[in-house]
Design an enzyme around this catalytic site. Structure first.
Site, PDB file in Angstrom:
ATOM      1  N   CYS A  98      12.850  31.795  56.583  1.00  0.00           N
ATOM      2  CA  CYS A  98      12.207  32.418  55.427  1.00  0.00           C
ATOM      3  C   CYS A  98      10.867  32.951  55.910  1.00  0.00           C
ATOM      4  CB  CYS A  98      11.997  31.371  54.334  1.00  0.00           C
ATOM      5  SG  CYS A  98      10.655  31.769  53.203  1.00  0.00           S
ATOM      6  N   CYS A 132       5.859  29.703  50.335  1.00  0.00           N
ATOM      7  CA  CYS A 132       7.176  29.183  49.958  1.00  0.00           C
ATOM      8  C   CYS A 132       7.049  27.710  49.588  1.00  0.00           C
ATOM      9  CB  CYS A 132       8.151  29.353  51.119  1.00  0.00           C
ATOM     10  SG  CYS A 132       9.763  28.616  50.801  1.00  0.00           S
ATOM     11  N   ASP A 168      45.907  -1.509  68.875  1.00  0.00           N
ATOM     12  CA  ASP A 168      46.207  -0.094  68.696  1.00  0.00           C
ATOM     13  C   ASP A 168      47.087   0.396  69.839  1.00  0.00           C
ATOM     14  OD1 ASP A 168      46.179   2.281  67.439  1.00  0.00           O
ATOM     15  OD2 ASP A 168      44.127   2.822  67.976  1.00  0.00           O
ATOM     16  N   LYS A 226      41.822  -2.517  58.063  1.00  0.00           N
ATOM     17  CA  LYS A 226      41.493  -1.564  59.127  1.00  0.00           C
ATOM     18  C   LYS A 226      39.985  -1.334  59.206  1.00  0.00           C
ATOM     19  CE  LYS A 226      45.435   1.169  60.002  1.00  0.00           C
ATOM     20  NZ  LYS A 226      45.545   2.505  59.644  1.00  0.00           N
ATOM     21  N   ARG A 272      59.892   1.010  67.865  1.00  0.00           N
ATOM     22  CA  ARG A 272      60.055   0.934  66.421  1.00  0.00           C
ATOM     23  C   ARG A 272      60.890   2.099  65.887  1.00  0.00           C
ATOM     24  NH1 ARG A 272      55.621   0.652  61.568  1.00  0.00           N
ATOM     25  NH2 ARG A 272      55.006   2.716  62.240  1.00  0.00           N
ATOM     26  N   TYR A 286      44.822  12.722  60.190  1.00  0.00           N
ATOM     27  CA  TYR A 286      46.214  12.715  59.737  1.00  0.00           C
ATOM     28  C   TYR A 286      46.347  11.818  58.511  1.00  0.00           C
ATOM     29  CZ  TYR A 286      51.230  11.761  59.720  1.00  0.00           C
ATOM     30  OH  TYR A 286      52.540  11.617  59.334  1.00  0.00           O
ATOM     31  N   ASP A 287      45.735  10.630  58.600  1.00  0.00           N
ATOM     32  CA  ASP A 287      45.827   9.679  57.486  1.00  0.00           C
ATOM     33  C   ASP A 287      45.244  10.257  56.210  1.00  0.00           C
ATOM     34  OD1 ASP A 287      47.010   7.844  59.076  1.00  0.00           O
ATOM     35  OD2 ASP A 287      45.205   6.622  59.403  1.00  0.00           O
ATOM     36  N   CYS A 308      14.914  34.217  50.553  1.00  0.00           N
ATOM     37  CA  CYS A 308      14.774  32.767  50.564  1.00  0.00           C
ATOM     38  C   CYS A 308      15.189  32.221  49.199  1.00  0.00           C
ATOM     39  CB  CYS A 308      13.326  32.391  50.862  1.00  0.00           C
ATOM     40  SG  CYS A 308      12.989  30.642  50.602  1.00  0.00           S
ATOM     41  N   GLU A 314      44.500 -11.972  62.908  1.00  0.00           N
ATOM     42  CA  GLU A 314      44.663 -11.594  64.316  1.00  0.00           C
ATOM     43  C   GLU A 314      44.270 -10.145  64.532  1.00  0.00           C
ATOM     44  OE1 GLU A 314      48.757 -13.035  64.234  1.00  0.00           O
ATOM     45  OE2 GLU A 314      49.450 -10.978  64.555  1.00  0.00           O
ATOM     46  N   SER A 326      56.167  -1.649  58.168  1.00  0.00           N
ATOM     47  CA  SER A 326      54.743  -1.378  58.372  1.00  0.00           C
ATOM     48  C   SER A 326      53.930  -2.307  57.482  1.00  0.00           C
ATOM     49  CB  SER A 326      54.437   0.085  58.095  1.00  0.00           C
ATOM     50  OG  SER A 326      54.846   0.395  56.801  1.00  0.00           O
ATOM     51  N   LEU A 327      52.635  -2.149  57.527  1.00  0.00           N
ATOM     52  CA  LEU A 327      51.748  -3.040  56.781  1.00  0.00           C
ATOM     53  C   LEU A 327      50.996  -2.260  55.719  1.00  0.00           C
ATOM     54  CD1 LEU A 327      50.103  -4.972  59.752  1.00  0.00           C
ATOM     55  CD2 LEU A 327      51.599  -5.964  58.024  1.00  0.00           C
ATOM     56  N   LYS A 338      47.556 -12.551  57.821  1.00  0.00           N
ATOM     57  CA  LYS A 338      48.910 -13.014  57.514  1.00  0.00           C
ATOM     58  C   LYS A 338      48.837 -14.361  56.813  1.00  0.00           C
ATOM     59  CE  LYS A 338      50.825 -10.660  61.556  1.00  0.00           C
ATOM     60  NZ  LYS A 338      51.437 -10.726  62.891  1.00  0.00           N
ATOM     61  N   TYR A 378      53.258 -10.602  68.687  1.00  0.00           N
ATOM     62  CA  TYR A 378      52.651 -11.064  67.436  1.00  0.00           C
ATOM     63  C   TYR A 378      53.638 -11.609  66.415  1.00  0.00           C
ATOM     64  CZ  TYR A 378      53.470  -6.124  66.162  1.00  0.00           C
ATOM     65  OH  TYR A 378      54.013  -4.896  65.965  1.00  0.00           O
ATOM     66  N   ASP A 429      43.929  10.450  64.372  1.00  0.00           N
ATOM     67  CA  ASP A 429      44.743   9.650  63.451  1.00  0.00           C
ATOM     68  C   ASP A 429      44.164   9.641  62.058  1.00  0.00           C
ATOM     69  OD1 ASP A 429      46.035   9.060  65.680  1.00  0.00           O
ATOM     70  OD2 ASP A 429      45.560   6.906  65.685  1.00  0.00           O
ATOM     71  N   SER A 430      42.820   9.477  61.996  1.00  0.00           N
ATOM     72  CA  SER A 430      42.239   9.319  60.665  1.00  0.00           C
ATOM     73  C   SER A 430      42.299  10.630  59.894  1.00  0.00           C
ATOM     74  CB  SER A 430      40.820   8.797  60.764  1.00  0.00           C
ATOM     75  OG  SER A 430      40.102   9.528  61.715  1.00  0.00           O
ATOM     76  N   LYS A 455      44.440  -6.346  65.177  1.00  0.00           N
ATOM     77  CA  LYS A 455      45.435  -5.297  65.001  1.00  0.00           C
ATOM     78  C   LYS A 455      45.308  -4.398  66.225  1.00  0.00           C
ATOM     79  CE  LYS A 455      47.453  -2.118  61.723  1.00  0.00           C
ATOM     80  NZ  LYS A 455      47.899  -1.191  62.724  1.00  0.00           N
ATOM     81  N   CYS A 470      11.696  30.876  47.516  1.00  0.00           N
ATOM     82  CA  CYS A 470      10.548  31.710  47.146  1.00  0.00           C
ATOM     83  C   CYS A 470      10.871  33.195  47.123  1.00  0.00           C
ATOM     84  CB  CYS A 470       9.380  31.453  48.087  1.00  0.00           C
ATOM     85  SG  CYS A 470       9.631  32.161  49.724  1.00  0.00           S
TER      86      CYS A 470
HETATM   87  S1  IVH Z   1      52.577  -7.572  62.182  1.00  0.00           S
HETATM   88  C1  IVH Z   1      56.003  -6.565  58.931  1.00  0.00           C
HETATM   89  N1  IVH Z   1      50.552  -7.901  63.779  1.00  0.00           N
HETATM   90  O1  IVH Z   1      50.632  -2.459  63.044  1.00  0.00           O
HETATM   91  C2  IVH Z   1      54.995  -5.917  59.805  1.00  0.00           C
HETATM   92  N2  IVH Z   1      51.395  -5.706  63.469  1.00  0.00           N
HETATM   93  O2  IVH Z   1      51.434  -0.994  60.307  1.00  0.00           O
HETATM   94  C3  IVH Z   1      54.625  -6.798  60.903  1.00  0.00           C
HETATM   95  N3  IVH Z   1      50.211  -4.020  64.769  1.00  0.00           N
HETATM   96  O3  IVH Z   1      53.736  -1.122  63.583  1.00  0.00           O
HETATM   97  C4  IVH Z   1      53.590  -6.241  61.754  1.00  0.00           C
HETATM   98  N4  IVH Z   1      48.792  -5.376  65.762  1.00  0.00           N
HETATM   99  O4  IVH Z   1      52.612  -1.892  65.583  1.00  0.00           O
HETATM  100  C5  IVH Z   1      51.407  -7.018  63.230  1.00  0.00           C
HETATM  101  N5  IVH Z   1      48.758  -8.352  65.204  1.00  0.00           N
HETATM  102  C6  IVH Z   1      49.616  -7.481  64.654  1.00  0.00           C
HETATM  103  C7  IVH Z   1      49.568  -6.119  64.942  1.00  0.00           C
HETATM  104  C8  IVH Z   1      50.477  -5.256  64.324  1.00  0.00           C
HETATM  105  C9  IVH Z   1      49.198  -4.122  65.643  1.00  0.00           C
HETATM  106  C10 IVH Z   1      50.858  -2.752  64.375  1.00  0.00           C
HETATM  107  C11 IVH Z   1      52.338  -2.770  64.529  1.00  0.00           C
HETATM  108  C12 IVH Z   1      52.903  -2.176  63.293  1.00  0.00           C
HETATM  109  C13 IVH Z   1      51.714  -1.719  62.544  1.00  0.00           C
HETATM  110  C14 IVH Z   1      51.866  -2.022  61.088  1.00  0.00           C
END
Ligand code: IVH
Length: 684
Positions: free
Chosen positions: A437, A443, A132, A325, A151, A50-51, A419, A128, A96-97, A301, A238, A47-48, A130, A422
């Protein structure tokens, strides 16, 4: 045929063309990776990684908006709807966030929220996990679970109700008055379940999953709910999108309410202001590996739902929440050069120069490429985009090369013929993976490395003579051989002249050098830095030969006759002492006052002629240290038990060696008995 006149067309600059080529390559690769990830559930990149490719493309698109593709992969939120499931539009889009990565970003996030709310007061935040996994939206009508949708692309998702209903910790019926309740949350696969699933898949020879999230996603994308039912999935709610009782006005109250209804919710807590968040984040980052499921950060939040509404959204992201993150352990960047470093034994190590990249919370600019063999294995060239990994405290390394992104002007990393320090000839080792070397102690790179080794703690142990001083004194011509260390006192004035070396520090340094003259023979032998001679071999040589002069005259045959010394090491030792330069350095060291207690004649030592074996783990010290103590008393320490074994020392969890000793009638000492035995010789 009509001729075409191109002369009036604007000719794009080569630099521009390079950028647009790069953007096209990145977009193509990101699309492939996204397809593999979202559609096939078989990710081809971390993932990272890709990111970081995605952020590179975002940055290029921002800098060159004209070159951005209309349907660039940076413009979509996430997945795609699979056609095998029914698509359902979300009543409220699933967004997304935004991300924050450090204290400064977090402070900015808080500042922006306060500015927008037009308040000087602290904002109360809810924190809270996050989780995965993958986000799903659930509808309960009159208390009954009627619909579950992924989603998807944020606007439309896939209908996966039957699969979701198989999740055991999810209430299918709840006690609520509301005609409609919409709850969103994350479906995860706990780590233990994931590992078990992969173990079973391995045994059956079926497909294993790359990580728990992909396993969860793959499980929910099964058309046969029986398969989802067999998978260890869990749901954590959540947010409440529709149907929250009006009197509940905070996110924390909403989560408590969900919990009362029978939902699992992620761990959460409330902070009165932004200040405590950082500390909690760090604590949780440190503890995350103990959690039963994977989390990839914390979500922060604004706790008040009224304030959330007031803050609203900025395009696809809420202004009232953000993801903090945990640092990615892999990232991509460009290899912009390679240098060859020369070590103590002359080994040439290729070091890659990177465009600086943040990985595992640290900016990395240099990365070891280990040896020519590794370069070949990776197939890496200068100019390549590479995947760099830095997990925990491990030294960063290149774990992959994105060959699709290779520019036309990439260049091979070639082993120099001479080398770089040297100019002596570079020679390849027998296995063709290591290069060296041939300049040995002429050296300068090998000289400084040899000096650094000589003063190290387990060799002559000269405190205060750090790498930087050695390099600096060496560069100023004060140190070339290890004997020069004991001549530094003749250059006191010059030392005091060195930047940051105060009178007092020079005194201390010279004092430490003086003290190190009184040493032990094994330390000196180890400190000489003979190839193949580590601490243990140095100890062995000291006991076997007693006097340094005997060792210096030893033949390869007599060395090889010692148990544990092979023919290659024996050659290295002979070669080392045959060098007139090395002989001179040793003579100088002794002239300058380096001395050690005369060892007892080998045959006079209390354990001479005895062979001991140590097995299991000891509390008081390592097996190596225990072995050194025995060797100092004249014993040989062997690796296996035979009828010639004099004693076996058996620590905790001793296994087959203990059994063998018992069957052969060899005397076994427990650790306590062994310590008592050593105490008799003042060795404990
Ligand atoms: S709140 C308006 N709370 O993170 C967005 N998201 O990039 C509200 N995720 O697709 C999302 N844990 O799948 C929220 N405690 C949490 C979360 C959470 C994981 C994921 C979620 C979302 C992605 C946001």
């Amino acid at each position: 045929m009509s001729s075409v006149d191109n002369s009036s067309k604007p000719i794009s600059e080569p630099a521009d063309r390079k950028v647009s080529d790069r953007m096209r390559q990145l977009a193509k690769l990101l699309r492939e990776q996204a397809h593999a990830y979202y559609v096939l559930d078989e990710p081809i990149a971390e993932d990272s990684a890709y990111d970081s490719l995605r952020s590179e493309l975002v940055a290029l698109e921002e800098a060159h908006p004209k070159l951005a593709e209309q349907d660039s992969p940076t413009k979509s939120v996430g997945g795609q709807v699979l056609d095998k499931f029914i698509s359902v539009a979300h009543d409220v889009p699933m967004l997304s966030l935004s991300n924050v990565f450090n204290a400064a970003d977090l402070a900015d996030f808080d500042r922006r929220a306060r500015a927008r709310l037009n308040t000087e007061d602290s904002i109360e935040y809810e924190l809270e996990y996050k989780l995965d996994g993958l986000a799903v939206s659930l509808r309960y009508e009159h208390g009954k679970l009627t619909q579950a949708v992924t989603r998807g692309d944020g606007a439309t998702g896939e209908l996966i109700t039957s699969n979701i209903k198989t999740i055991r910790n999810l209430p299918k019926q709840i006690a609520t008055e509301a005609p409609l309740l919409e709850v969103r949350g994350e479906v995860v696969m706990p780590k233990a379940g994931f590992e078990k699933l992969n173990r079973e898949a391995e045994l059956e020879g079926t497909k294993t999953f790359a990580n728990p999230r992909n396993a969860a996603a793959g499980s929910l994308r099964q058309l046969d709910p029986g398969i989802a039912a067999s998978r260890p999935l869990a749901f954590y709610g959540y947010s409440v999108i529709q149907g929250l009782p009006e009197q509940l006005t905070t996110q924390s109250a909403a989560l408590n309410w969900l919990r009362d209804l029978g939902f699992s919710v992620p761990d959460f807590e409330v902070c009165k202001s932004v200040n405590p968040i950082l500390e909690r984040y760090e604590q949780i980052a440190a503890e995350r590996s103990n959690l039963p499921f994977e989390i990839d950060g914390m979500v922060i939040k604004v706790n008040s739902l009224t304030k959330q509404e007031e803050l609203g959204f900025l395009s696809r992201e809420p202004r009232w929440a953000t993801a903090f993150k945990f640092p990615a352990e892999q990232a991509t960047t460009r290899l912009i050069g390679a240098e060859w470093q020369v070590g103590r034994t002359g080994q040439l190590t290729p070091v890659g120069k990177l465009e600086p990249v943040l990985v595992g919370g640290v900016t990395v600019q240099n990365v070891t490429l280990h040896n020519p063999g590794e370069i070949e294995r990776l197939g890496v060239m200068v100019g390549d985009t590479v995947v760099v990994e830095r997990a925990g405290d491990v030294i960063p390394k290149v774990v992959g090369v994105l060959k699709d992104l290779r520019p036309a002007d990439a260049t091979a990393i070639e082993l120099p013929k001479q080398c770089p320090v040297c100019a002596s000839q570079v020679v390849m080792g027998e296995d063709e993976a290591l290069a060296r070397c041939s300049g040995a102690l002429i050296c300068p790179a090998q000289q400084t490395a040899a000096l650094i080794h000589f003063v190290s703690r387990r060799a002559m142990d000269i405190e205060g003579l750090g790498d930087r001083w050695i390099e600096s004194f060496h560069a100023h011509g004060l140190l070339s051989s290890v004997a020069d260390i004991y001549r530094l006192k003749n250059h006191k004035e010059q030392l005091i002249g060195f930047e940051k070396l105060a009178d007092k520090s020079v005194e201390n340094l010279l004092g430490a050098i003086e003290q190190s003259k009184k040493t032990a023979l094994p330390r000196l032998i180890f400190g000489l830095g003979i190839r193949g001679v580590g601490e243990r071999t140095a100890q062995l040589l000291a006991t076997e030969f007693g006097e340094l002069t005997n060792l210096m005259q030893a033949s390869a045959e007599s060395l090889e006759a010692i148990h544990d010394i092979g023919s290659i090491t024996a050659e290295f030792i002979v070669e080392f002492f045959a060098s007139p330069r090395n002989q001179q350095v040793i003579a100088d060291l002794i002239d300058l006052g380096v001395h050690w207690p005369k060892p007892l004649a080998k045959t006079d030592l209390p354990l001479s002629g005895q062979s001991w074996v140590i097995t299991g783990s000891l509390d008081a010290f390592s097996r190596d240290v225990a072995g050194e103590k025995l060797m100092a008393l004249g014993a040989k320490v062997a690796g296996s038990v035979s009828k010639n074994t004099h004693r076996l020392v058996a620590g905790e969890k001793a296994g087959s060696k203990l059994k063998k000793a018992e069957s052969l009638g060899v005397t076994v000492l427990s650790e306590a008995e062994f310590l008592a035995f050593l105490a008799e010789f003042d060795q404990s």
